[in-house]
Design a protein around this motif. Structure first.
Motif: not given
Ligand code: FAD
Ligand code: NAD
Length: 367
Positions: A169-173, A206-208
């Motif tokens: 689960v992740k938040p998006y706007t 999440f994003t991939p």
């Molecule tokens: P993650 O698994 O979180 O990883 C993101 C990056 O960090 C990757 O490159 C990964 O390799 C790296 N990483 C992960 N863990 C580590 C670590 N321990 N050390 C170093 N690097 C690390 N995003 C948007 O694109 N659009 C939106 O509209 C949007 N709205 C949001 C609204 C809110 C309220 C919030 C809080 C966030 C928002 N986000 C938005 C961000 C979104 O929620 C995610 O955090 C984002 O999409 C990344 O998710 P992920 O699971 O793909 O990546």
């Protein structure tokens, strides 16, 4: 049968009633509040169960009923704002008279703080996916016909996918489909489409997975959350938006709203921080908008530019901000929105306080 057994004795708490005609069943919710609108009510109808959550200040009033008879998939929702009354109009499948509305399901007729409620998800279909930059895409999802949900400006939802048995689960706007009116999708009367600008991180959790969905696949979308109130922008004269990377997303609808719905507005300025030129989301749309509407200016700041870049460089700093945050009039009413990576937002807010902007003049978007 639904009874009022759970109804609160407190006369100020919301209540509901229902009535029918040959072909319709109307559920009426009396919120006993004035500032109620179509964003205050979220309705999901699945199989024979109806779930209607009304957001009243920081509380949630839930109607949750197993309907006694079948109804058609679509329904309508009306709000009588000045009396705080909400009507959900269901269409009967058969024109028979109902003896009762149905039976109560979990937490029916409860009125509890929102923080104590679980997020509710409904499955939405991926309608389109379009490249915006090398790593950011515009996703469009469609709410089911049996859902009424409108995401307030500046609020976010959670997207949920199940990957090898685990829920992520992740938040998006949500954003608008475009910044420019001529490219906007015709708005369906009941706002069935939700658009997202999402950066795909190759090593992300999440994003991939989201990016791997095919058109027609489903993703679960939660009810909205957030504490931004659009009413704060009333009578505003100068609006400053500080965005970094995908921190641009909450700014999209705020920018559209400000330019179309705040008569007092004199100026909106966006300072958009990115690593490189290739990372700038909707650059040409922003430039076109600035060209078309003289109230809007955009400034790009790059933290890792190529040698050809002649614009502003670096990270958020006192020098950049003090030059940027010039009021259009000496004592104009200002508001500043800031969103981006946590260190960016934290540093930005601190710098804004150092520049004597008050807490009430700043909204930071955070987790
Ligand atoms: P993650 O698994 O979180 O990883 C993101 C990056 O960090 C990757 O490159 C990964 O390799 C790296 N990483 C992960 N863990 C580590 C670590 N321990 N050390 C170093 N690097 C690390 N995003 C948007 O694109 N659009 C939106 O509209 C949007 N709205 C949001 C609204 C809110 C309220 C919030 C809080 C966030 C928002 N986000 C938005 C961000 C979104 O929620 C995610 O955090 C984002 O999409 C990344 O998710 P992920 O699971 O793909 O990546
Ligand atoms: P990014 O890594 O591409 O960075 C964009 C810019 O942010 C950089 O050019 C730099 O100017 C600034 N920046 C980055 N790290 C910084 C630091 N440590 N200190 C100061 N400035 C820094 O950004 P991205 O990958 O697009 O990430 C956007 C972030 O915005 C994510 O963390 C996301 O969670 C967040 N976000 C939050 C919300 C919200 O809270 N409502 C909404 C959307 C995005």
């Amino acid at each position: 049968q639904v009874t009022d057994a759970l109804a609160k004795e407190d006369p100020s708490s919301p209540s509901y009633d229902w009535f029918q005609t040959d072909c319709l069943v109307t559920i009426v919710i009396y919120t006993k509040q004035k500032d109620i609108n179509l964003e205050s009510i979220i309705v999901d109808h699945q199989d024979d169960s109806l779930r209607a959550e009304t957001i009243i200040k920081d509380c949630s009033y839930l109607i949750h009923i197993g309907l006694s008879h079948e109804v058609q998939e679509d329904f309508s929702v009306r709000v009588v704002e000045n009396v705080g009354k909400i009507e959900i109009v269901l269409k009967k499948k058969e024109n028979a008279s109902w003896k009762c509305l149905g039976h109560p399901l979990e937490n029916h007729n409860s009125f509890i703080p929102r923080k104590d409620t679980d997020l509710y998800y409904r499955k939405c279909q991926l309608i389109s996916k379009e490249d915006v930059t090398h790593d950011t895409k515009l996703f469009c999802v469609m709410l089911p016909p049996s859902t009424h949900l409108q995401v307030p400006i500046g609020h976010h939802v959670y997207l949920k996918l199940t990957v090898t048995g685990t829920e992520i689960v992740k938040p998006y706007t949500p954003v608008s489909s475009s910044l420019l009116p001529e490219f906007k999708e015709p708005v369906l009367p009941n706002n069935k489409y939700i658009y997202f600008l999402i950066k795909v991180y190759p090593a992300g959790l999440f994003t991939p997975e989201l990016d791997h969905l095919r058109i027609g696949d489903f993703v679960s979308v939660s009810s909205p959350e957030g504490n931004f109130k659009i009413s704060i922008l009333q009578e505003l004269e100068d609006l400053f938006l500080l965005a970094a990377g995908t921190g641009f997303t909450p700014m999209v609808k705020i920018l559209n709203y400000a330019l179309t719905s705040i008569p007092s507005l004199r100026k909106v300025k966006l300072m958009f921080f990115n690593k490189t030129e290739d990372d700038i989301i909707w650059r040409s749309q922003l430039e076109k908008l600035a060209f078309k509407d003289e109230r809007f200016d955009v400034e790009f700041v790059l933290s890792a530019p190529t040698s050809e870049w002649t614009g502003k460089q670096g990270h958020i700093s006192p020098a950049l901000l003090s030059e940027f945050l010039k009021r259009s009039l000496d004592k104009s009413k200002v508001f500043i929105c800031i969103c981006g990576p946590t260190p960016f937002t934290e540093q930005g807010v601190k710098l804004l306080h150092d520049l004597n902007f008050s807490k009430d003049e700043i909204h930071s978007f955070t987790a």
